[in-house]
Write a protein that holds these residues in place. Structure first.
Motif, PDB file in Angstrom:
ATOM      1  N   HIS A 238      -2.631  -3.343   9.614  1.00 41.95           N
ATOM      2  CA  HIS A 238      -3.268  -4.008   8.317  1.00 41.95           C
ATOM      3  C   HIS A 238      -3.888  -5.310   8.747  1.00 41.95           C
ATOM      4  CE1 HIS A 238      -2.668  -6.657   4.733  1.00 41.95           C
ATOM      5  NE2 HIS A 238      -3.612  -5.913   4.377  1.00 41.95           N
TER       6      HIS A 238
ATOM      7  N   SER B 186      -6.223  -3.086   2.338  1.00 41.72           N
ATOM      8  CA  SER B 186      -4.951  -3.285   1.656  1.00 41.72           C
ATOM      9  C   SER B 186      -3.946  -2.557   2.536  1.00 41.72           C
ATOM     10  CB  SER B 186      -4.840  -2.801   0.173  1.00 41.72           C
ATOM     11  OG  SER B 186      -5.102  -1.548   0.167  1.00 41.72           O
TER      12      SER B 186
ATOM     13  N   THR C 174      -6.910  -0.390   6.499  1.00 43.39           N
ATOM     14  CA  THR C 174      -6.547  -0.045   5.231  1.00 43.39           C
ATOM     15  C   THR C 174      -5.166   0.896   5.534  1.00 43.39           C
ATOM     16  OG1 THR C 174      -8.541  -0.294   4.365  1.00 43.39           O
ATOM     17  CG2 THR C 174      -6.738   1.046   3.114  1.00 43.39           C
TER      18      THR C 174
ATOM     19  N   VAL D 204      -2.032   3.126   3.778  1.00 46.66           N
ATOM     20  CA  VAL D 204      -1.335   3.763   2.641  1.00 46.66           C
ATOM     21  C   VAL D 204      -0.362   4.394   3.002  1.00 46.66           C
ATOM     22  CG1 VAL D 204      -1.887   5.129   0.507  1.00 46.66           C
ATOM     23  CG2 VAL D 204      -3.671   3.815   1.572  1.00 46.66           C
TER      24      VAL D 204
ATOM     25  N   ILE E  37      -7.871   2.875  -3.872  1.00 42.55           N
ATOM     26  CA  ILE E  37      -7.367   2.382  -2.758  1.00 42.55           C
ATOM     27  C   ILE E  37      -8.080   1.167  -2.378  1.00 42.55           C
ATOM     28  CG2 ILE E  37      -6.472   2.425  -0.304  1.00 42.55           C
ATOM     29  CD1 ILE E  37      -4.923   4.191  -2.473  1.00 42.55           C
ATOM     30  N   THR E  38      -7.609  -0.178  -2.477  1.00 40.99           N
ATOM     31  CA  THR E  38      -8.248  -1.478  -2.303  1.00 40.99           C
ATOM     32  C   THR E  38      -8.557  -1.502  -0.814  1.00 40.99           C
ATOM     33  OG1 THR E  38      -7.214  -2.401  -4.098  1.00 40.99           O
ATOM     34  CG2 THR E  38      -8.386  -3.909  -2.602  1.00 40.99           C
TER      35      THR E  38
ATOM     36  N   GLN F  13      -0.267  -0.603 -10.980  1.00 43.15           N
ATOM     37  CA  GLN F  13      -0.651  -0.709  -9.812  1.00 43.15           C
ATOM     38  C   GLN F  13      -1.073  -2.545  -9.537  1.00 43.15           C
ATOM     39  OE1 GLN F  13      -3.938   1.621  -8.370  1.00 43.15           O
ATOM     40  NE2 GLN F  13      -4.319   0.485  -6.566  1.00 43.15           N
TER      41      GLN F  13
ATOM     42  N   ILE G  22       1.646   1.018  -5.523  1.00 39.80           N
ATOM     43  CA  ILE G  22       1.068   2.138  -6.823  1.00 39.80           C
ATOM     44  C   ILE G  22       2.659   2.631  -7.180  1.00 39.80           C
ATOM     45  CG2 ILE G  22       0.070   4.212  -7.316  1.00 39.80           C
ATOM     46  CD1 ILE G  22      -1.951   3.483  -5.289  1.00 39.80           C
TER      47      ILE G  22
ATOM     48  N   THR H 247      -1.344  -0.653   0.986  1.00 37.20           N
ATOM     49  CA  THR H 247      -0.910   0.180  -0.181  1.00 37.20           C
ATOM     50  C   THR H 247       0.430   0.960  -0.130  1.00 37.20           C
ATOM     51  OG1 THR H 247      -2.983  -0.064  -1.298  1.00 37.20           O
ATOM     52  CG2 THR H 247      -1.717   1.548  -2.155  1.00 37.20           C
TER      53      THR H 247
ATOM     54  N   ALA I  76       4.121  -4.349   1.299  1.00 34.55           N
ATOM     55  CA  ALA I  76       2.817  -3.839   0.631  1.00 34.55           C
ATOM     56  C   ALA I  76       2.323  -5.200   0.289  1.00 34.55           C
ATOM     57  CB  ALA I  76       3.373  -3.027  -0.493  1.00 34.55           C
ATOM     58  N   THR I  77       0.785  -5.153   0.271  1.00 36.78           N
ATOM     59  CA  THR I  77       0.147  -5.956  -0.359  1.00 36.78           C
ATOM     60  C   THR I  77      -0.368  -5.351  -1.984  1.00 36.78           C
ATOM     61  OG1 THR I  77      -2.100  -5.204   0.264  1.00 36.78           O
ATOM     62  CG2 THR I  77      -1.245  -6.671   1.828  1.00 36.78           C
ATOM     63  N   GLU I  78      -0.030  -4.317  -2.104  1.00 39.66           N
ATOM     64  CA  GLU I  78      -0.461  -3.479  -3.402  1.00 39.66           C
ATOM     65  C   GLU I  78       0.828  -2.675  -3.472  1.00 39.66           C
ATOM     66  OE1 GLU I  78      -4.387  -1.859  -5.285  1.00 39.66           O
ATOM     67  OE2 GLU I  78      -4.393  -3.941  -4.538  1.00 39.66           O
TER      68      GLU I  78
END
Length: 277
Positions: free
Chosen positions: A189, A33, A194, A196, A29-30, A223, A213, A35, A209-211
Protein backbone atom coordinates in the motif's frame (compact mmCIF):
# COMPACT_ATOMS: atom_id res chain seq x y z
CA UNK A 1 -15.58 8.52 -0.64
CA UNK A 2 -15.36 9.92 -4.13
CA UNK A 3 -17.39 9.32 -7.25
CA UNK A 4 -14.25 9.04 -9.39
CA UNK A 5 -12.95 5.96 -7.55
CA UNK A 6 -11.27 3.49 -9.92
CA UNK A 7 -13.24 0.63 -8.39
CA UNK A 8 -16.84 1.01 -7.21
CA UNK A 9 -20.15 -0.79 -7.01
CA UNK A 10 -23.55 0.75 -7.63
CA UNK A 11 -26.88 -0.68 -6.45
CA UNK A 12 -25.64 -4.27 -6.35
CA UNK A 13 -27.96 -7.19 -5.75
CA UNK A 14 -25.79 -10.21 -4.95
CA UNK A 15 -27.13 -13.73 -4.64
CA UNK A 16 -26.25 -17.40 -4.80
CA UNK A 17 -29.02 -19.11 -6.77
CA UNK A 18 -32.15 -17.70 -5.10
CA UNK A 19 -30.54 -16.74 -1.80
CA UNK A 20 -30.06 -12.98 -1.85
CA UNK A 21 -27.03 -11.83 0.15
CA UNK A 22 -27.19 -8.08 -0.49
CA UNK A 23 -29.50 -5.60 -2.21
CA UNK A 24 -28.90 -2.03 -3.40
CA UNK A 25 -25.32 -2.16 -2.14
CA UNK A 26 -23.17 0.88 -2.94
CA UNK A 27 -19.42 0.82 -2.29
CA UNK A 28 -16.54 3.10 -3.27
CA UNK A 29 -12.97 1.90 -2.89
CA UNK A 30 -10.82 4.94 -2.22
CA UNK A 31 -7.87 5.00 -4.61
CA UNK A 32 -4.57 4.31 -2.91
CA UNK A 33 -6.22 3.10 0.28
CA UNK A 34 -5.71 0.01 2.40
CA UNK A 35 -9.39 -0.79 2.81
CA UNK A 36 -10.48 -3.57 5.15
CA UNK A 37 -13.99 -5.06 5.08
CA UNK A 38 -15.21 -6.34 8.46
CA UNK A 39 -18.45 -7.76 9.78
CA UNK A 40 -19.99 -10.91 11.26
CA UNK A 41 -20.07 -14.26 9.49
CA UNK A 42 -22.41 -14.47 6.49
CA UNK A 43 -22.89 -10.70 6.27
CA UNK A 44 -21.70 -10.51 2.65
CA UNK A 45 -18.03 -9.52 3.00
CA UNK A 46 -16.57 -12.21 0.77
CA UNK A 47 -19.53 -11.98 -1.60
CA UNK A 48 -18.86 -8.27 -2.09
CA UNK A 49 -15.17 -8.93 -2.73
CA UNK A 50 -16.01 -11.61 -5.30
CA UNK A 51 -18.30 -9.16 -7.09
CA UNK A 52 -15.60 -6.48 -7.10
CA UNK A 53 -13.21 -9.02 -8.64
CA UNK A 54 -15.74 -10.02 -11.33
CA UNK A 55 -15.84 -13.55 -9.93
CA UNK A 56 -19.53 -13.24 -9.02
CA UNK A 57 -21.98 -11.68 -11.47
CA UNK A 58 -24.49 -9.34 -9.78
CA UNK A 59 -28.19 -10.02 -10.26
CA UNK A 60 -28.69 -6.28 -10.50
CA UNK A 61 -26.49 -3.21 -10.45
CA UNK A 62 -22.90 -3.14 -11.65
CA UNK A 63 -19.27 -2.96 -10.62
CA UNK A 64 -17.26 -0.25 -12.36
CA UNK A 65 -13.54 -0.15 -13.07
CA UNK A 66 -12.08 3.09 -14.41
CA UNK A 67 -15.55 4.40 -15.21
CA UNK A 68 -16.77 1.41 -17.24
CA UNK A 69 -18.70 -1.68 -16.21
CA UNK A 70 -16.11 -4.27 -15.25
CA UNK A 71 -18.09 -6.88 -17.21
CA UNK A 72 -17.33 -4.98 -20.43
CA UNK A 73 -13.57 -5.56 -20.26
CA UNK A 74 -11.66 -8.57 -21.64
CA UNK A 75 -10.51 -10.94 -18.92
CA UNK A 76 -6.83 -10.20 -19.48
CA UNK A 77 -7.42 -6.46 -19.05
CA UNK A 78 -9.12 -7.04 -15.70
CA UNK A 79 -6.34 -9.44 -14.65
CA UNK A 80 -3.78 -6.69 -15.27
CA UNK A 81 -5.68 -4.31 -12.98
CA UNK A 82 -6.99 -6.60 -10.22
CA UNK A 83 -5.15 -9.32 -8.36
CA UNK A 84 -7.38 -11.62 -6.30
CA UNK A 85 -6.65 -14.01 -3.44
CA UNK A 86 -9.84 -16.06 -2.95
CA UNK A 87 -10.98 -17.38 0.41
CA UNK A 88 -10.61 -21.12 -0.22
CA UNK A 89 -8.69 -21.68 -3.45
CA UNK A 90 -8.67 -25.21 -4.83
CA UNK A 91 -5.24 -26.76 -4.55
CA UNK A 92 -4.26 -28.28 -7.92
CA UNK A 93 -2.73 -31.74 -7.89
CA UNK A 94 0.72 -32.35 -9.32
CA UNK A 95 1.71 -28.66 -9.45
CA UNK A 96 4.82 -27.38 -7.72
CA UNK A 97 4.98 -24.02 -5.98
CA UNK A 98 6.96 -22.13 -8.61
CA UNK A 99 4.58 -23.30 -11.36
CA UNK A 100 1.55 -22.09 -9.42
CA UNK A 101 3.07 -18.69 -8.68
CA UNK A 102 4.00 -18.38 -12.37
CA UNK A 103 0.32 -18.66 -13.27
CA UNK A 104 -0.02 -15.15 -11.92
CA UNK A 105 1.78 -13.95 -15.05
CA UNK A 106 -0.90 -15.28 -17.42
CA UNK A 107 -2.33 -11.83 -18.18
CA UNK A 108 1.10 -10.63 -19.31
CA UNK A 109 1.52 -13.38 -21.92
CA UNK A 110 0.80 -12.71 -25.59
CA UNK A 111 0.88 -14.81 -28.73
CA UNK A 112 4.27 -13.45 -29.76
CA UNK A 113 5.58 -12.85 -26.25
CA UNK A 114 5.61 -15.80 -23.93
CA UNK A 115 7.81 -16.16 -20.84
CA UNK A 116 10.23 -13.25 -20.39
CA UNK A 117 12.93 -12.07 -17.97
CA UNK A 118 10.32 -9.68 -16.53
CA UNK A 119 8.07 -12.63 -15.75
CA UNK A 120 10.96 -14.48 -14.12
CA UNK A 121 11.76 -11.47 -11.96
CA UNK A 122 8.13 -10.95 -10.93
CA UNK A 123 7.75 -14.57 -9.83
CA UNK A 124 11.03 -14.58 -7.92
CA UNK A 125 10.16 -11.33 -6.16
CA UNK A 126 6.67 -12.53 -5.21
CA UNK A 127 8.11 -15.73 -3.75
CA UNK A 128 10.74 -13.77 -1.85
CA UNK A 129 8.21 -11.37 -0.36
CA UNK A 130 5.96 -14.20 0.84
CA UNK A 131 8.91 -16.31 2.03
CA UNK A 132 8.12 -19.35 -0.10
CA UNK A 133 11.24 -19.38 -2.29
CA UNK A 134 12.57 -22.38 -0.38
CA UNK A 135 9.37 -24.26 -1.30
CA UNK A 136 9.76 -23.69 -5.06
CA UNK A 137 10.06 -27.38 -5.96
CA UNK A 138 7.51 -28.70 -3.46
CA UNK A 139 4.08 -29.93 -4.60
CA UNK A 140 1.41 -27.46 -3.50
CA UNK A 141 -0.97 -30.16 -2.29
CA UNK A 142 1.70 -31.44 0.11
CA UNK A 143 2.10 -28.14 1.96
CA UNK A 144 0.57 -27.07 5.25
CA UNK A 145 -2.40 -24.73 5.22
CA UNK A 146 -0.26 -21.74 6.17
CA UNK A 147 2.34 -22.50 3.51
CA UNK A 148 -0.35 -22.87 0.86
CA UNK A 149 -1.87 -19.54 1.86
CA UNK A 150 1.45 -17.78 1.34
CA UNK A 151 1.90 -19.50 -2.03
CA UNK A 152 -1.51 -18.33 -3.22
CA UNK A 153 -0.66 -14.82 -2.04
CA UNK A 154 2.58 -15.03 -4.02
CA UNK A 155 0.61 -15.89 -7.15
CA UNK A 156 -1.58 -12.81 -6.64
CA UNK A 157 1.49 -10.63 -6.10
CA UNK A 158 3.13 -12.00 -9.26
CA UNK A 159 0.33 -10.37 -11.28
CA UNK A 160 1.78 -6.98 -10.25
CA UNK A 161 -1.61 -5.28 -10.37
CA UNK A 162 -2.34 -1.78 -9.03
CA UNK A 163 -5.36 -3.14 -7.11
CA UNK A 164 -5.09 -6.18 -4.85
CA UNK A 165 -8.17 -7.94 -3.42
CA UNK A 166 -7.53 -10.37 -0.56
CA UNK A 167 -10.20 -12.55 1.02
CA UNK A 168 -9.06 -13.47 4.54
CA UNK A 169 -5.33 -13.48 3.69
CA UNK A 170 -4.35 -14.49 7.25
CA UNK A 171 -6.40 -17.73 7.24
CA UNK A 172 -4.37 -20.77 8.42
CA UNK A 173 -1.41 -18.58 9.42
CA UNK A 174 0.13 -18.57 12.87
CA UNK A 175 0.33 -15.26 14.73
CA UNK A 176 3.79 -14.30 13.51
CA UNK A 177 2.95 -15.02 9.87
CA UNK A 178 -0.36 -13.13 10.18
CA UNK A 179 1.56 -9.99 11.05
CA UNK A 180 4.17 -10.65 8.37
CA UNK A 181 1.47 -10.89 5.69
CA UNK A 182 -0.29 -7.77 6.95
CA UNK A 183 3.04 -5.93 7.15
CA UNK A 184 3.63 -6.92 3.52
CA UNK A 185 0.18 -5.62 2.56
CA UNK A 186 0.95 -2.34 4.32
CA UNK A 187 4.25 -2.05 2.44
CA UNK A 188 2.53 -2.69 -0.90
CA UNK A 189 0.00 0.00 0.00
CA UNK A 190 2.79 2.44 0.89
CA UNK A 191 4.34 1.74 -2.52
CA UNK A 192 1.12 2.92 -4.16
CA UNK A 193 -1.14 -0.09 -4.53
CA UNK A 194 -4.80 -0.07 -3.55
CA UNK A 195 -5.33 -3.01 -1.19
CA UNK A 196 -8.76 -4.35 -0.23
CA UNK A 197 -8.91 -7.16 2.32
CA UNK A 198 -11.56 -9.06 4.23
CA UNK A 199 -10.42 -9.64 7.82
CA UNK A 200 -12.12 -11.14 10.87
CA UNK A 201 -9.83 -9.68 13.53
CA UNK A 202 -11.05 -6.15 14.32
CA UNK A 203 -7.78 -5.18 15.97
CA UNK A 204 -5.76 -6.25 12.93
CA UNK A 205 -8.19 -4.29 10.76
CA UNK A 206 -7.89 -1.14 12.86
CA UNK A 207 -4.10 -1.38 13.06
CA UNK A 208 -3.49 -1.74 9.32
CA UNK A 209 -6.43 -0.19 7.46
CA UNK A 210 -6.55 3.38 6.27
CA UNK A 211 -10.27 2.85 5.73
CA UNK A 212 -12.82 0.39 7.10
CA UNK A 213 -16.03 -0.85 5.51
CA UNK A 214 -18.28 -2.28 8.22
CA UNK A 215 -21.01 -4.64 7.00
CA UNK A 216 -23.99 -6.37 8.57
CA UNK A 217 -26.67 -8.45 6.85
CA UNK A 218 -25.68 -7.36 3.35
CA UNK A 219 -25.53 -3.65 4.17
CA UNK A 220 -22.71 -1.19 4.70
CA UNK A 221 -23.28 0.36 8.12
CA UNK A 222 -20.17 2.54 8.20
CA UNK A 223 -17.16 3.47 6.11
CA UNK A 224 -14.23 5.64 7.05
CA UNK A 225 -10.96 5.82 8.94
CA UNK A 226 -10.72 3.34 11.85
CA UNK A 227 -10.41 6.14 14.43
CA UNK A 228 -13.68 7.63 13.18
CA UNK A 229 -15.62 4.40 12.64
CA UNK A 230 -14.66 1.91 15.34
CA UNK A 231 -16.67 2.59 18.50
CA UNK A 232 -18.03 0.37 21.26
CA UNK A 233 -21.57 1.16 20.15
CA UNK A 234 -20.82 0.07 16.58
CA UNK A 235 -19.19 -3.18 17.70
CA UNK A 236 -22.21 -4.02 19.87
CA UNK A 237 -24.59 -3.09 17.06
CA UNK A 238 -22.77 -5.24 14.50
CA UNK A 239 -21.53 -8.17 16.59
CA UNK A 240 -23.88 -8.05 19.61
CA UNK A 241 -20.76 -7.97 21.76
CA UNK A 242 -20.27 -5.47 24.61
CA UNK A 243 -16.74 -4.11 24.64
CA UNK A 244 -14.47 -1.19 25.28
CA UNK A 245 -12.52 0.55 22.52
CA UNK A 246 -9.20 1.90 23.73
CA UNK A 247 -6.01 3.15 22.10
CA UNK A 248 -3.60 0.43 21.04
CA UNK A 249 -0.52 1.07 23.22
CA UNK A 250 1.79 0.29 20.29
CA UNK A 251 0.14 2.18 17.43
CA UNK A 252 -2.52 4.44 18.92
CA UNK A 253 -5.13 2.89 16.63
CA UNK A 254 -8.46 1.68 18.06
CA UNK A 255 -8.27 -1.61 19.96
CA UNK A 256 -11.39 -3.60 20.80
CA UNK A 257 -11.39 -5.18 24.27
CA UNK A 258 -14.36 -7.55 24.75
CA UNK A 259 -16.34 -7.34 27.97
CA UNK A 260 -15.91 -10.20 30.45
CA UNK A 261 -17.85 -13.39 29.77
CA UNK A 262 -20.63 -12.65 32.30
CA UNK A 263 -21.48 -9.33 30.67
CA UNK A 264 -21.30 -10.86 27.21
CA UNK A 265 -23.56 -13.73 28.25
CA UNK A 266 -26.10 -11.25 29.61
CA UNK A 267 -26.05 -9.34 26.34
CA UNK A 268 -26.63 -12.54 24.34
CA UNK A 269 -29.57 -13.51 26.57
CA UNK A 270 -31.09 -10.05 26.24
CA UNK A 271 -30.72 -10.16 22.45
CA UNK A 272 -32.35 -13.60 22.32
CA UNK A 273 -35.23 -12.32 24.46
CA UNK A 274 -35.80 -9.35 22.15
CA UNK A 275 -35.73 -11.64 19.11
CA UNK A 276 -38.36 -13.98 20.55
CA UNK A 277 -40.76 -11.25 21.74
Amino acid sequence: MTDDARLKADSLTLAYDRRVVAEKLDVRITDGSFTVIVGPNACGKSTLLRALARVLKPQAGAVYLDGNAIASYPSKHVAKQLGMLPQSPVVPGGVVVEELVARGRFAHQRLLRQWSPEDETAVAEAMRLTEVADLADRFVDELSGGQRQRVWLAMALAQQTPILLLDEPTTFLDLAHQFEVLDLCAELHEEGRTVVAVLHDLNHACRYATELIVMRAGEVLAQGAPAEVMTADLVEQVFSMPCRVIDDPETGTPMVVPADRHRRRGARMAAAGRASS
